[in-house]
Design a protein around this motif. Structure first.
Motif, PDB file in Angstrom:
ATOM      1  N   LYS A   1      69.841  10.073-116.955  1.00 29.77           N
ATOM      2  CA  LYS A   1      68.421   9.903-117.303  1.00 29.77           C
ATOM      3  C   LYS A   1      67.801  11.233-117.715  1.00 29.77           C
ATOM      4  O   LYS A   1      66.988  11.287-118.641  1.00 29.77           O
ATOM      5  CB  LYS A   1      67.656   9.322-116.106  1.00 29.77           C
ATOM      6  CG  LYS A   1      67.957   7.866-115.807  1.00 29.77           C
ATOM      7  CD  LYS A   1      67.147   7.409-114.595  1.00 29.77           C
ATOM      8  CE  LYS A   1      67.450   5.956-114.255  1.00 29.77           C
ATOM      9  NZ  LYS A   1      66.698   5.519-113.038  1.00 29.77           N
TER      10      LYS A   1
ATOM     11  N   PRO B   1      74.143  15.526-108.302  1.00 28.17           N
ATOM     12  CA  PRO B   1      73.716  14.162-107.952  1.00 28.17           C
ATOM     13  C   PRO B   1      73.436  13.972-106.460  1.00 28.17           C
ATOM     14  O   PRO B   1      72.489  13.267-106.090  1.00 28.17           O
ATOM     15  CB  PRO B   1      74.904  13.303-108.409  1.00 28.17           C
ATOM     16  CG  PRO B   1      75.566  14.106-109.487  1.00 28.17           C
ATOM     17  CD  PRO B   1      75.403  15.536-109.064  1.00 28.17           C
ATOM     18  N   GLU B   2      74.228  14.599-105.599  1.00 30.58           N
ATOM     19  CA  GLU B   2      74.037  14.425-104.161  1.00 30.58           C
ATOM     20  C   GLU B   2      72.712  15.036-103.708  1.00 30.58           C
ATOM     21  O   GLU B   2      71.976  14.436-102.909  1.00 30.58           O
ATOM     22  CB  GLU B   2      75.204  15.043-103.388  1.00 30.58           C
ATOM     23  CG  GLU B   2      75.013  15.106-101.880  1.00 30.58           C
ATOM     24  CD  GLU B   2      74.805  13.745-101.230  1.00 30.58           C
ATOM     25  OE1 GLU B   2      74.259  13.710-100.110  1.00 30.58           O
ATOM     26  OE2 GLU B   2      75.163  12.719-101.845  1.00 30.58           O
TER      27      GLU B   2
ATOM     28  N   GLU C   1      65.028   9.531-107.189  1.00 32.59           N
ATOM     29  CA  GLU C   1      65.213   8.273-107.915  1.00 32.59           C
ATOM     30  C   GLU C   1      65.577   8.553-109.380  1.00 32.59           C
ATOM     31  O   GLU C   1      65.070   7.912-110.303  1.00 32.59           O
ATOM     32  CB  GLU C   1      63.955   7.399-107.827  1.00 32.59           C
ATOM     33  CG  GLU C   1      63.565   7.043-106.400  1.00 32.59           C
ATOM     34  CD  GLU C   1      62.316   6.187-106.341  1.00 32.59           C
ATOM     35  OE1 GLU C   1      61.994   5.533-107.355  1.00 32.59           O
ATOM     36  OE2 GLU C   1      61.649   6.165-105.295  1.00 32.59           O
ATOM     37  N   SER C   2      66.429   9.543-109.572  1.00 33.40           N
ATOM     38  CA  SER C   2      66.815   9.970-110.908  1.00 33.40           C
ATOM     39  C   SER C   2      68.313  10.233-110.921  1.00 33.40           C
ATOM     40  O   SER C   2      68.970  10.227-109.877  1.00 33.40           O
ATOM     41  CB  SER C   2      66.038  11.230-111.302  1.00 33.40           C
ATOM     42  OG  SER C   2      66.409  11.667-112.585  1.00 33.40           O
ATOM     43  N   ASP C   3      68.871  10.449-112.109  1.00 32.52           N
ATOM     44  CA  ASP C   3      70.275  10.828-112.214  1.00 32.52           C
ATOM     45  C   ASP C   3      70.460  11.692-113.447  1.00 32.52           C
ATOM     46  O   ASP C   3      69.560  11.833-114.276  1.00 32.52           O
ATOM     47  CB  ASP C   3      71.192   9.600-112.237  1.00 32.52           C
ATOM     48  CG  ASP C   3      70.884   8.639-113.377  1.00 32.52           C
ATOM     49  OD1 ASP C   3      70.754   9.101-114.542  1.00 32.52           O
ATOM     50  OD2 ASP C   3      70.793   7.419-113.129  1.00 32.52           O
ATOM     51  N   ILE C   4      71.641  12.284-113.579  1.00 30.00           N
ATOM     52  CA  ILE C   4      71.896  13.234-114.656  1.00 30.00           C
ATOM     53  C   ILE C   4      71.779  12.572-116.019  1.00 30.00           C
ATOM     54  O   ILE C   4      71.252  13.168-116.974  1.00 30.00           O
ATOM     55  CB  ILE C   4      73.280  13.886-114.481  1.00 30.00           C
ATOM     56  CG1 ILE C   4      73.392  14.567-113.109  1.00 30.00           C
ATOM     57  CG2 ILE C   4      73.536  14.896-115.594  1.00 30.00           C
ATOM     58  CD1 ILE C   4      72.343  15.620-112.840  1.00 30.00           C
TER      59      ILE C   4
ATOM     60  N   ARG D   1      69.834  12.912-104.750  1.00 31.69           N
ATOM     61  CA  ARG D   1      69.666  11.784-103.831  1.00 31.69           C
ATOM     62  C   ARG D   1      68.937  12.213-102.572  1.00 31.69           C
ATOM     63  O   ARG D   1      68.028  11.515-102.100  1.00 31.69           O
ATOM     64  CB  ARG D   1      71.049  11.207-103.479  1.00 31.69           C
ATOM     65  CG  ARG D   1      70.984   9.971-102.578  1.00 31.69           C
ATOM     66  CD  ARG D   1      72.345   9.603-102.034  1.00 31.69           C
ATOM     67  NE  ARG D   1      72.869  10.635-101.141  1.00 31.69           N
ATOM     68  CZ  ARG D   1      72.471  10.782 -99.868  1.00 31.69           C
ATOM     69  NH1 ARG D   1      71.538   9.978 -99.346  1.00 31.69           N
ATOM     70  NH2 ARG D   1      72.990  11.733 -99.119  1.00 31.69           N
TER      71      ARG D   1
END
Length: 503
Positions: free
Chosen positions: A358, A344-345, A353-356, A348
């Motif tokens: 999604k 995640p870091e 503009e995404s995350d695990i 960023r």
């Protein structure tokens, strides 16, 4: 249906940008009339990139395939529309030509003007092609994404007469017209020479240009490890509003352009009927950016009864489940997701503009809709720890992907990653400046010492696991790419290096 092609006008528009602080707004030139048949002989060249700074590992890149150059195809169409019919496209990777083979071909054709396209990492091959072209007595123009960052600097090479910045679709017809008339090519938007700077030519709508010219290309020589032959590539939209820190943005990328569903499906139909294409690979930046348009494309494919496989690139936050079902029903067999990382870091820092969550939802939803997933990942990111790297492998192997690519982080000029890497002392500030001037003898530094080994380990972890046997067998049976796939797997299993390049 194809639209009636308008006159292409390349005069300046108010408030337009340029590639250099020295650029001034050039005087407007009239649109090109369509009725005249011109005698100028023009060659459009894509040459081997001879690339030291590839982000891909050798075993995969050598077998990945050779894809048509759509940009040159569109320029060819624009030139024909402007009355220039003595035009050829020369694709040396597809034709299997080295520099001497290219020289013989160009000497036989005797071009007056040669256009060469390149990226920045591919500049060594482009310069070789320009040297060959210049030896035949032709005028030479260099274009492509590279020239958005480095324009006039390319004129360091005596073999380059002009540099095209921005939309080559408009630059080339105007340059050809000036040379045909014996005029100085001053005042052409997007044309840089030793005497003048025309700034950057703005994006045009591809639907107004017409479909890319494919006649005369070695269509039977193009192949992809991902697709059955024959296959083709298309662009249905241009531009990307997102700002990933590793991605270089051209001026033409900064706004979006969409072809109509009728025009897109019309070209798909021609590819199937004229060329017998079995699969189409869309090379949009983000195919599903305008989801309503994609639904209309899918509906039109169904209405016309078009039966052809296709794939497209997208983002994990732009594929709602109803859209996935519509795409699967219209022949979409694969989606290429820019996942990039499992930490995640670092996501960023990449400005994804995404995350695990999604990522997991999008890939799983596509899988459940019957669409295979292809994940793109970047390893060896600036200050990436071993634990962060391991999270990327774990994510790739956990979600239902059928394919994956693992690139090593490469700070391209003009990107935030490049700025950050210079500030961190990982790469010299002037590396790309020297590279453009011809210092092609060393690769830019990796951002972590063992980046190449991380890419190698990631490929092995993903593809050489027992659960991949069935997907890989299914892929080879569906595409016929038995030899390339098996050779690639064997190379991954036994190789210890991913940097040597075999030409």
């Amino acid at each position: 249906m194809r639209k009636t092609l308008p006159v292409i006008s390349t005069g300046p528009t108010a408030g337009s940008g340029s590639c250099s602080t020295a650029a001034t707004a050039p005087a407007a030139r009239p649109g090109l009339p369509r009725w005249r048949r011109r005698g100028l002989r023009i060659a459009l060249v894509r040459h081997h990139d001879l690339c030291l700074n590839t982000r891909q590992i050798t075993q995969i890149q050598k077998r990945a395939g050779v894809l048509p150059h759509l940009g040159l195809g569109y320029i060819h169409t624009a030139l024909k529309t402007a009355g220039f019919h003595n035009v050829i496209q020369v694709d040396t990777p597809a034709l299997g030509l080295d520099a001497e083979g290219l020289r013989r071909l160009l000497a036989d054709f005797a071009p007056d003007l040669v256009g060469v396209s390149t990226t920045t990492p591919g500049l060594p091959g482009a310069v070789e092609a320009c040297q060959v072209a210049k030896s035949t007595g032709a005028k030479v123009i260099l274009g492509g994404p590279h020239t958005e960052v480095y324009a006039r600097e390319n004129l360091h090479h005596d073999c380059i007469d002009y540099v095209g910045v921005g939309e080559g679709i408009t630059i080339m017809p105007e340059l050809a017209e000036a040379l045909e008339q014996g005029d100085r090519p001053d005042g052409i938007r997007g044309l840089v020479s030793r005497e003048s700077d025309g700034g950057a030519a703005p994006m045009v709508n591809l639907e107004e240009v017409g479909w890319p010219e494919r006649g005369g290309l070695p269509m039977d020589r193009y192949y992809s490890i991902m697709a059955p032959r024959p296959f083709a590539t298309m662009i249905s939209s241009r531009g990307c509003p997102f700002k990933c820190s590793f991605c270089f943005k051209q001026a033409v990328d900064k706004k979006s352009m969409y072809r109509s569903p009728e025009d897109v499906v019309g070209e798909m139909t021609e590819l199937k009927k004229r060329w017998g294409v079995k699969e189409i690979m869309f090379y949009d930046d983000v195919f599903t950016l305008h989801r309503g348009r994609v639904r209309e494309i899918c509906a039109l494919i169904g209405e016309q009864g078009l039966k052809v496989r296709w794939e497209a690139p997208t983002r994990v936050d732009l594929v709602p489940e109803p859209l996935l079902k519509a795409m699967a029903g219209a022949g979409c067999v694969r989606l290429r997701f820019g996942i990039e990382h499992g930490d995640p870091e670092i996501l960023r820092r990449m400005r994804k503009e995404s995350d695990i969550a999604k990522i997991e939802k999008a890939v799983t939803s596509a899988h459940e809709a019957g669409i295979k997933g292809f994940g793109y990942f970047i390893v060896g990111w600036l200050d990436e720890s071993r634990e962060q790297f391991r999270r990327t492998i774990d994510l790739a192997c956990r979600i239902p992907l059928d394919y994956a690519s693992f690139y090593t982080a490469t700070p391209l000029p003009g990107t935030p990653l490049h700025t950050e890497s210079v500030a961190a002392g990982r790469i010299p500030k002037d590396y790309w400046d020297k590279f453009v001037r011809g210092e092609f003898d060393s690769r830019i530094g990796y951002l972590v010492p063992d980046a190449q080994h991380r890419a190698q380990a990631a490929y092995r972890a993903f593809f050489l696991r027992r659960t991949m046997v069935k997907p890989l067998l299914g892929h080879m049976a569906a595409t016929g790419q038995w030899r390339n796939t098996l050779d690639g797997l064997r190379s991954l299993a036994r190789s210890t290096s991913n940097t040597d390049r075999d030409f």
